[in-house]
Scaffold this active site. Structure first.
Site, mmCIF file in Angstrom:
data_model
loop_
_atom_site.group_PDB
_atom_site.id
_atom_site.type_symbol
_atom_site.label_atom_id
_atom_site.label_comp_id
_atom_site.label_asym_id
_atom_site.label_seq_id
_atom_site.Cartn_x
_atom_site.Cartn_y
_atom_site.Cartn_z
ATOM 1 N N ASP A 13 0.863 -1.163 0.000
ATOM 2 C CA ASP A 13 0.000 0.000 0.000
ATOM 3 C C ASP A 13 0.909 1.225 0.000
ATOM 4 O OD1 ASP A 13 -2.412 1.513 0.317
ATOM 5 O OD2 ASP A 13 -1.952 1.691 2.451
ATOM 6 N N ASP A 15 -0.076 5.125 1.034
ATOM 7 C CA ASP A 15 -0.279 6.006 2.186
ATOM 8 C C ASP A 15 -0.357 5.179 3.473
ATOM 9 O OD1 ASP A 15 -1.644 8.888 0.953
ATOM 10 O OD2 ASP A 15 -1.594 7.116 -0.318
ATOM 11 N N ASP A 172 -1.824 -0.986 5.746
ATOM 12 C CA ASP A 172 -2.158 -0.511 7.094
ATOM 13 C C ASP A 172 -3.657 -0.363 7.306
ATOM 14 O OD1 ASP A 172 -2.156 1.778 5.303
ATOM 15 O OD2 ASP A 172 -2.356 3.023 7.104
#
Length: 224
Positions: A13, A15, A172
């Site tokens: 991922d 960000d 996240d």
């Protein structure tokens, strides 16, 4: 869970996993709130909300009682504000450069699968050639569906010609783990990212949970 010794690629991922973009995302909504004489979002709220997207940040600032049209207008203003200030406070998370160098040294392919739209991903990665030169970048609007659908991850696997079972995905958010599990990839929850208090990473049923990006080296059994 897959045998880490068989992992040939790592997808990330963006960000909250590779780049700490929260303060620029939060800044975009806080500038709107300041304009409208409303209380600003705290850093804690920004960091807990950043991985949930632009609308979640707008709702965190403006509440849940506006009309759909008002949210649409505010989201458009948010995005215009964000793109004008996209890399003022954004930085790599600690250890990311070293991790990517280590993956390269061990011939482990790496790439990015993000729900960030192509426009903003391209604009942001222009500031980070280390990331822009990765093997594959799949964005939130590359397909008609985004994570938690496994399809963006499977498209990335196809583009790098590596079977999903030999790929690790690191993110996240719960949607990252759901997508990687559905894609039959080894899932890694980045507990150093933007984790909501009401949805802690240890409840996501990931294959691995890491507190620092370099913990991946231990999971992959490779030397830093």
């Amino acid at each position: 869970m897959n045998d880490s010794m068989n992992i040939k690629a790592v997808l990330f991922d963006l960000d909250g996993t590779l780049l700490d973009t929260a303060l620029d995302l939060g800044g975009a909504v806080n500038r709107l709130l300041a304009r409208d004489n409303l209380p600003l979002l705290s850093k804690d709220v920004i960091y807990q909300t950043a991985s949930q997207g632009s609308l979640a940040l707008v709702k965190a600032g403006y509440g849940l009682d506006l009309s759909p049209e008002q949210y649409t207008d505010l989201r458009s203003e948010f995005l215009a504000n964000y793109t004008a200030h996209i890399n003022e406070q954004t930085t790599f998370f600690d250890g990311v450069n070293h991790l990517l160098d280590t993956l390269d040294r061990h011939d482990i392919v790496w790439g990015i699968v993000t729900n960030k739209p192509t426009l903003y991903t391209t604009q942001l990665l222009a500031h980070y050639p280390r990331l822009a030169n990765c093997a594959v970048v799949i964005c939130g609007d590359t397909l008609e569906v985004a994570k938690p659908s496994p399809r963006p991850l499977l498209l990335a696997a196809n583009k790098i010609s590596i079977v999903p079972e030999a790929i690790m995905y690191v993110g996240d958010a719960r949607t990252d783990i759901d997508a990687s599990s559905a894609a039959k990839m080894t899932s890694v929850a980045a507990n150093y990212g933007y984790i909501p208090e009401n949805d802690p990473a240890h409840t996501w049923h990931s294959d691995h949970l890491i507190g620092h990006c370099l913990d991946l080296c231990t999971i992959l059994a490779i030397n830093e």
